[in-house]
Design a protein around this motif. Structure first.
Motif, short mmCIF file in Angstrom:
data_model
loop_
_atom_site.label_atom_id
_atom_site.label_comp_id
_atom_site.label_asym_id
_atom_site.label_seq_id
_atom_site.Cartn_x
_atom_site.Cartn_y
_atom_site.Cartn_z
N PRO A 110 13.28 4.44 20.75
CA PRO A 110 13.91 3.28 20.12
C PRO A 110 14.10 3.54 18.62
CG PRO A 110 12.08 2.60 21.51
CD PRO A 110 12.01 4.10 21.39
N ALA A 111 15.10 2.92 18.03
CA ALA A 111 15.36 3.11 16.60
C ALA A 111 14.16 2.67 15.76
CB ALA A 111 16.60 2.32 16.20
N THR A 112 13.44 1.66 16.22
CA THR A 112 12.28 1.17 15.49
C THR A 112 11.17 2.19 15.45
OG1 THR A 112 11.70 0.07 17.57
CG2 THR A 112 12.65 -1.30 15.85
N VAL A 113 11.09 3.05 16.45
CA VAL A 113 10.08 4.11 16.48
C VAL A 113 10.56 5.31 15.68
CG1 VAL A 113 8.80 5.72 17.96
CG2 VAL A 113 9.19 3.36 18.71
N GLU A 114 11.80 5.64 15.87
CA GLU A 114 12.40 6.79 15.17
C GLU A 114 12.35 6.61 13.66
OE1 GLU A 114 16.84 8.71 14.49
OE2 GLU A 114 16.58 6.94 15.75
N GLN A 115 12.61 5.38 13.18
CA GLN A 115 12.76 5.15 11.75
C GLN A 115 11.58 4.45 11.11
OE1 GLN A 115 16.37 2.88 11.84
NE2 GLN A 115 17.59 4.59 12.59
N ALA A 116 10.49 4.29 11.85
CA ALA A 116 9.31 3.58 11.36
C ALA A 116 9.60 2.10 11.21
CB ALA A 116 8.80 4.14 10.04
N SER A 117 9.15 1.33 12.18
CA SER A 117 9.42 -0.11 12.19
C SER A 117 8.83 -0.79 10.97
CB SER A 117 8.82 -0.73 13.46
OG SER A 117 8.93 -2.13 13.41
N HIS A 118 9.60 -1.73 10.45
CA HIS A 118 9.10 -2.53 9.32
C HIS A 118 8.66 -3.90 9.79
CE1 HIS A 118 10.52 0.35 6.28
NE2 HIS A 118 11.50 0.57 7.13
N GLY A 119 8.48 -4.02 11.09
CA GLY A 119 8.13 -5.32 11.64
C GLY A 119 6.64 -5.56 11.78
N ALA A 120 5.82 -4.52 11.54
CA ALA A 120 4.39 -4.69 11.67
C ALA A 120 3.87 -5.58 10.57
CB ALA A 120 3.69 -3.32 11.62
N PRO A 121 2.90 -6.45 10.87
CA PRO A 121 2.36 -7.33 9.84
C PRO A 121 1.67 -6.56 8.75
CG PRO A 121 1.03 -7.41 11.83
CD PRO A 121 2.24 -6.63 12.17
N GLN A 122 1.93 -6.92 7.53
CA GLN A 122 1.33 -6.25 6.39
C GLN A 122 0.36 -7.21 5.69
OE1 GLN A 122 2.19 -3.06 5.12
NE2 GLN A 122 3.32 -2.74 7.02
N ALA A 123 -0.81 -6.69 5.37
CA ALA A 123 -1.75 -7.49 4.60
C ALA A 123 -1.36 -7.45 3.13
CB ALA A 123 -3.17 -6.94 4.77
N SER A 124 -1.82 -8.42 2.38
CA SER A 124 -1.46 -8.47 0.96
C SER A 124 -1.99 -7.28 0.20
CB SER A 124 -2.01 -9.76 0.34
OG SER A 124 -3.42 -9.81 0.48
N SER A 125 -2.98 -6.58 0.78
CA SER A 125 -3.56 -5.44 0.09
C SER A 125 -2.83 -4.14 0.40
CB SER A 125 -5.03 -5.27 0.50
OG SER A 125 -5.13 -5.09 1.90
N ALA A 126 -1.73 -4.20 1.16
CA ALA A 126 -1.00 -2.98 1.49
C ALA A 126 -0.54 -2.30 0.21
CB ALA A 126 0.21 -3.30 2.37
N GLY A 127 -0.75 -1.00 0.16
CA GLY A 127 -0.44 -0.28 -1.06
C GLY A 127 1.00 0.16 -1.11
N ALA A 128 1.32 0.92 -2.15
CA ALA A 128 2.69 1.36 -2.35
C ALA A 128 3.16 2.27 -1.22
CB ALA A 128 2.80 2.11 -3.69
N GLY A 129 2.21 2.95 -0.56
CA GLY A 129 2.58 3.85 0.52
C GLY A 129 2.95 3.13 1.80
N GLY A 130 2.77 1.83 1.86
CA GLY A 130 3.15 1.08 3.04
C GLY A 130 2.09 1.07 4.12
N VAL A 131 0.85 1.44 3.80
CA VAL A 131 -0.21 1.44 4.80
C VAL A 131 -0.63 0.02 5.09
CG1 VAL A 131 -2.56 2.17 5.30
CG2 VAL A 131 -1.03 3.71 4.09
N VAL A 132 -0.73 -0.29 6.37
CA VAL A 132 -1.14 -1.63 6.77
C VAL A 132 -2.57 -1.86 6.34
CG1 VAL A 132 -1.48 -3.16 8.73
CG2 VAL A 132 0.41 -1.55 8.75
N GLY A 133 -2.80 -2.99 5.69
CA GLY A 133 -4.14 -3.30 5.22
C GLY A 133 -4.90 -4.15 6.22
N GLY A 134 -5.99 -4.76 5.79
CA GLY A 134 -6.74 -5.66 6.65
C GLY A 134 -7.35 -4.95 7.85
N ALA A 135 -6.96 -5.39 9.05
CA ALA A 135 -7.54 -4.89 10.29
C ALA A 135 -6.86 -3.61 10.76
CB ALA A 135 -7.43 -5.97 11.37
N SER A 136 -6.64 -2.68 9.84
CA SER A 136 -5.93 -1.45 10.19
C SER A 136 -6.85 -0.31 10.58
CB SER A 136 -5.04 -1.00 9.03
OG SER A 136 -5.85 -0.67 7.91
N GLY A 137 -8.17 -0.53 10.48
CA GLY A 137 -9.12 0.54 10.80
C GLY A 137 -8.94 1.07 12.20
#
Length: 229
Positions: A110-137
């Protein structure tokens, strides 16, 4: 004399049964080909809907993934695959264009997998690199384990498309849940997924290809870990 001239002629008022297929196997074959035709048409429409933002990323991803699996499953039958030949031949035979579906089937993701989906929930602590924060462990752990599993599979000489493509698909999907940004050598994962997708199901990588794949995915793994720092 005239009355005898029609002896042996068929009665036109009695409809004749026309058999389109001669066996149940032939019927199953054409039903499978019809399913593939329908999948291509549906996938092309889905791609258009996604581009026009008519469907959500989640809806698109789920439907596209299902259609791609159905397509691969249908071609898993040897008789269907033989009659199908290849996508371009099938399209010519049945008068199909469907450029968006063609590209999606070529990539196999799917295009969302190929291009890295931007639909995943992001915590307010997500850094400039786009790493999901919060419960991302747990997501990071899953992605790490998928990288290791794939590299271990190569070490165990699992080099067929059937073995590698599902594992590498798990890698990119789990990675995309962790980061919505590009990282070094992420593109290599996509390139290899496309290359594997274009192989026959039982086709195997050569020793040189397997070594190159292992090197590229190891580099992508290091690039992924760098985004977590």
């Amino acid at each position: 004399m005239l009355s005898g001239m029609n002896v042996g002629l068929p009665l036109l008022t009695q409809p004749q049964e026309v058999k389109l297929v001669s066996s149940s196997g032939e019927r199953d074959l054409y039903e499978s080909l019809a399913e593939i035709y329908s999948i291509i048409i549906t996938l092309d429409g889905l791609e258009k809907a996604y581009i026009k933002d008519v469907v959500t990323e989640a809806e698109y991803t789920e439907t596209c993934t299902r259609l791609l699996k159905q397509y691969k499953s249908s071609l898993g039958d040897e008789s269907v695959s033989r009659e199908f030949v290849d996508l371009e031949t099938f399209k010519r035979t049945w008068g199909l264009e469907c450029p968006r579906a063609t590209e999606r089937l070529r990539i196999g993701l799917p295009a969302t997998v190929e291009q890295a989906s931007h639909g995943a929930p992001q915590a307010s602590s997500a850094g400039a690199g786009g790493v999901v924060g919060g419960a991302s462990g747990s997501l990071i752990l899953a992605a790490t384990e998928n990288f290791i599993t794939f590299l271990d599979a190569l070490k165990l000489n699992m080099v067929s498309k059937d073995a590698l493509h599902p594992l590498l698909s798990e890698v990119i999907q789990s990675v995309n849940k962790v980061t919505d940004g590009e990282f070094e050598n992420r593109g290599k994962i996509i390139q290899w997924l496309i290359a594997l997708n274009q192989m026959r199901a039982t086709e195997e990588l050569s020793d040189d290809q397997a070594r190159e794949l292992a090197f590229d995915i190891e580099q992508a793994y290091q690039g992924f870990k760098a985004t977590l720092n």
